[in-house]
Design a protein around this motif. Structure first.
Motif, mmCIF file in Angstrom:
data_model
loop_
_atom_site.group_PDB
_atom_site.id
_atom_site.type_symbol
_atom_site.label_atom_id
_atom_site.label_comp_id
_atom_site.label_asym_id
_atom_site.label_seq_id
_atom_site.Cartn_x
_atom_site.Cartn_y
_atom_site.Cartn_z
ATOM 1 N N GLU A 65 0.828 -1.208 0.000
ATOM 2 C CA GLU A 65 0.000 0.000 0.000
ATOM 3 C C GLU A 65 0.864 1.261 0.000
ATOM 4 O O GLU A 65 0.566 2.242 -0.688
ATOM 5 N N GLN A 66 1.966 1.264 0.742
ATOM 6 C CA GLN A 66 2.857 2.423 0.754
ATOM 7 C C GLN A 66 3.572 2.567 -0.582
ATOM 8 O O GLN A 66 3.773 3.671 -1.073
ATOM 9 N N ASP A 82 1.206 4.150 -3.033
ATOM 10 C CA ASP A 82 1.105 5.583 -2.760
ATOM 11 C C ASP A 82 2.338 6.323 -3.266
ATOM 12 O O ASP A 82 2.236 7.411 -3.844
ATOM 13 N N ALA A 86 -0.331 12.017 2.382
ATOM 14 C CA ALA A 86 -0.801 10.641 2.217
ATOM 15 C C ALA A 86 -0.708 9.845 3.511
ATOM 16 O O ALA A 86 -0.985 8.639 3.531
#
Length: 200
Positions: free
Chosen positions: A74-75, A78, A140
């Motif tokens: 997920e990071q 992003d 974020a």
């Protein structure tokens, strides 16, 4: 998080800690990286150097994601979106001195200190790129680096301190792209996840 592997292998040796890192970075051209590795070898001749950074790993760090035992999908997703959104012009970095960052007592406890190639006056375009990445990462909800950008290239690690010296011929690097890379303890070279050109 850092994974500590305590079980010995079939040969009776215990693997060292494995840490994964993902970060934005700038890279010198391959021919200049090879020259820098040779320069580091010259600087350490007659000294005890724990580790000279190989040409394939020489870089200028920008902002890094959370370190851990594995890639955080997920990071990483992003970070890829953040990199794609950046619009900044290319710039030149001028490295004009070599110095050891000893870090005082805290560094002494951690081990060998890094000797780095530094810029006396980073251009504002470089600072703006760093700040853009940092701001977007914060938006974020991601961890970001320090507010001040001090571009440097780590050449080697050694227990001793190398006297600060000014380069008779500064090294000028033209930076026209930045990357997102992943590396892990023991890896011979980084894994390039993405690269973006610098342009408005």
């Amino acid at each position: 998080m850092v994974v500590i592997m305590e079980e010995p292998d079939l040969f009776g040796t215990t693997p060292r800690r494995v840490e994964h890192r993902t970060y934005f970075a700038l890279y010198p051209p391959p021919d200049i990286a090879v020259r820098l590795e040779r320069y580091a070898q010259d600087l350490t001749r007659g000294r005890f150097a724990r580790r000279i950074v190989s040409a394939s790993r020489l870089h200028i760090s920008l902002n890094g994601l959370q370190r851990g035992e594995q890639l955080a999908p997920e990071q990483t997703e992003d970070a890829l979106l953040i990199g794609e959104a950046i619009r900044r012009p290319p710039f030149d970095l001028v490295f004009d001195r070599v110095q050891t960052w000893d870090g005082g007592r805290e560094q002494a406890r951690r081990g060998p200190a890094p000797t780095v190639l530094c810029c006396s006056e980073p251009p504002r375009e470089a600072k703006a790129l760093y700040e853009d990445l940092r701001r977007r990462m914060q938006e974020a909800g991601m961890r970001s680096g320090r507010s001040a950008f001090n571009p440097h290239i780590t050449l080697f690690y050694a227990p001793g301190r190398l006297p600060t010296r000014t380069l008779p011929r500064p090294l000028r690097l033209h930076v026209d792209r930045f990357c997102l890379v992943h590396t892990a303890t023991g890896a011979m070279r980084p894994d390039y996840l993405a690269s973006w050109p610098l342009k408005l």
